[in-house]
Motif scaffolding. Structure first.
Motif, short mmCIF file in Angstrom:
data_model
loop_
_atom_site.label_atom_id
_atom_site.label_comp_id
_atom_site.label_asym_id
_atom_site.label_seq_id
_atom_site.Cartn_x
_atom_site.Cartn_y
_atom_site.Cartn_z
N GLN A 1 0.77 -1.13 -0.03
CA GLN A 1 -0.20 0.08 -0.17
C GLN A 1 0.75 1.33 -0.06
OE1 GLN A 1 -3.32 -0.08 -0.04
NE2 GLN A 1 -3.23 -2.44 -0.08
N VAL A 2 0.44 2.13 -0.98
CA VAL A 2 1.34 3.34 -0.94
C VAL A 2 0.32 4.61 -0.58
CG1 VAL A 2 2.76 4.84 -2.66
CG2 VAL A 2 2.44 2.60 -2.87
N LEU A 3 0.86 5.66 -0.05
CA LEU A 3 0.13 6.77 0.22
C LEU A 3 0.94 8.15 -0.01
CD1 LEU A 3 -2.37 8.27 1.87
CD2 LEU A 3 -0.81 8.34 3.69
N ALA A 4 0.41 9.13 -0.83
CA ALA A 4 0.94 10.20 -1.11
C ALA A 4 0.28 11.48 -0.42
CB ALA A 4 0.69 10.52 -2.50
N VAL A 5 1.29 12.22 0.24
CA VAL A 5 0.82 13.19 1.24
C VAL A 5 1.68 14.62 0.60
CG1 VAL A 5 1.20 14.10 3.67
CG2 VAL A 5 0.66 11.58 3.08
N TYR A 6 0.74 15.51 0.19
CA TYR A 6 1.35 16.69 -0.27
C TYR A 6 0.43 18.01 0.11
CZ TYR A 6 -1.35 14.71 -3.92
OH TYR A 6 -2.59 14.19 -4.79
N GLY A 7 0.99 19.14 -0.18
CA GLY A 7 0.04 20.42 0.34
C GLY A 7 -0.84 20.58 -0.91
N ILE B 1 4.15 2.64 2.19
CA ILE B 1 5.13 3.46 1.62
C ILE B 1 4.49 4.92 1.69
CG2 ILE B 1 6.59 4.27 -0.20
CD1 ILE B 1 6.73 1.31 -1.03
N VAL B 2 5.12 5.73 2.37
CA VAL B 2 4.31 7.06 2.15
C VAL B 2 5.41 8.03 1.47
CG1 VAL B 2 4.23 9.22 3.49
CG2 VAL B 2 3.38 6.77 4.57
N VAL B 3 4.76 8.67 0.42
CA VAL B 3 5.53 9.58 -0.35
C VAL B 3 5.01 10.90 -0.24
CG1 VAL B 3 6.38 10.34 -2.78
CG2 VAL B 3 5.55 7.97 -2.37
N ALA B 4 6.11 11.75 0.32
CA ALA B 4 5.43 13.15 1.01
C ALA B 4 6.37 14.54 0.66
CB ALA B 4 5.19 13.02 2.47
N THR B 5 5.53 15.63 0.61
CA THR B 5 6.31 16.88 0.57
C THR B 5 6.74 17.03 2.00
OG1 THR B 5 4.30 18.15 0.34
CG2 THR B 5 5.61 17.53 -1.57
N PRO B 6 7.75 17.83 2.49
CA PRO B 6 7.98 18.18 3.62
C PRO B 6 7.00 18.75 4.54
CG PRO B 6 10.11 18.39 2.58
CD PRO B 6 8.96 18.08 1.44
N GLY B 7 6.45 19.97 4.18
CA GLY B 7 5.68 20.69 5.02
C GLY B 7 4.27 19.93 5.32
#
Ligand code: ADP
Ligand code: MG
Length: 211
Positions: A101-107, A124-130
């Protein structure tokens, strides 16, 4: 020339790669995949377009334990577009692999909606830092179980002023993690970040563009 199977990538993923016309690893992939599979910390320097995403995505997928439901890998990347692109790439790669399972986290995306998505099992989490820090502060995401951390396009994250956030996020992960840094250039600020958090990193540099 080595193929992905010889580099240690399972046949289901090799098959998916082939169906996408990806048959031979690029130089950076050939050199980083075995080291990452061995569990080493890696600093990889190669110009844009050399296939750095798959260089960390493929060995990462091999190392995920689907029997666990916690976050095992975290990829930090500078922009929303890159976060979307990377998560799409991972999803394509795991099409024939059960359970990852993959999750994207972004503003820019509704926080409440994102919070709902955070509830399920995410390997797996793919994210922008903020935005990721927002979630950490709301306690909506636990990163203490992260075993693999990737700092993607590290020079861009520096240029965009994200290093303090990256620093805070790293403190949320356990010290036993494997850390990988991918960048087109390695400015001195990135070097010191690497020194601070990486354990005897292997430095891999590819000069010629080859995709
Ligand atoms: P980088 O992060 O180094 O700028 P990307 O990972 O975004 O590069 O890859 C650039 C392009 O190359 C993508 O379209 C990707 O699908 C393609 N690519 C990656 N690896 C290979 C390969 N081994 N063979 C052919 N194309 C590849
Ligand atoms: Mg990239």
């Amino acid at each position: 020339m080595l193929d992905f199977l010889q580099l240690g990538i399972r046949k289901e993923i090799n098959h998916t790669l082939k169906s996408l016309g990806i048959v031979a690893p690029t130089s950076i992939q050939e050199r980083t995949i075995p080291s990452i599979l061995e569990g080493k910390d890696v600093i990889a320097k190669a110009q844009t377009g050399t296939g750095k995403t798959l260089a960390f995505v493929l060995p990462m997928i091999e190392k995920i334990d689907v029997h666990k439901s916690d976050v095992q890998a975290l990829i930090l990347t500078p922009t929303r577009e890159l976060a979307q692109q990377i998560s799409k790439e991972i999803k394509r790669m795991v099409e024939n692999v059960e359970g990852i399972q993959v999750l994207a986290v972004y503003g820019g995306q509704d926080v409440e909606r994102q919070l709902k998505k955070l509830k399920g099992a995410r390997h797996i989490v793919v994210a922008t830092p903020g935005r990721l820090l927002d979630h950490i502060r709301r306690e909506s995401l636990d990163l203490s179980t992260v075993q693999m951390l990737v700092l993607d396009e590290a020079d861009q994250m520096l240029q965009m002023g994200f290093l303090p956030e990256v620093d805070d996020i790293i403190h949320e992960t356990l010290s036993t993690r494997q850390t990988m840094l991918f960048s087109a250039t390695i400015p001195k600020e990135i070097k010191s970040l690497a020194k601070k958090y990486m354990v005897e990193p292997e430095f891999i540099e590819v000069k010629a563009k080859k995709v």
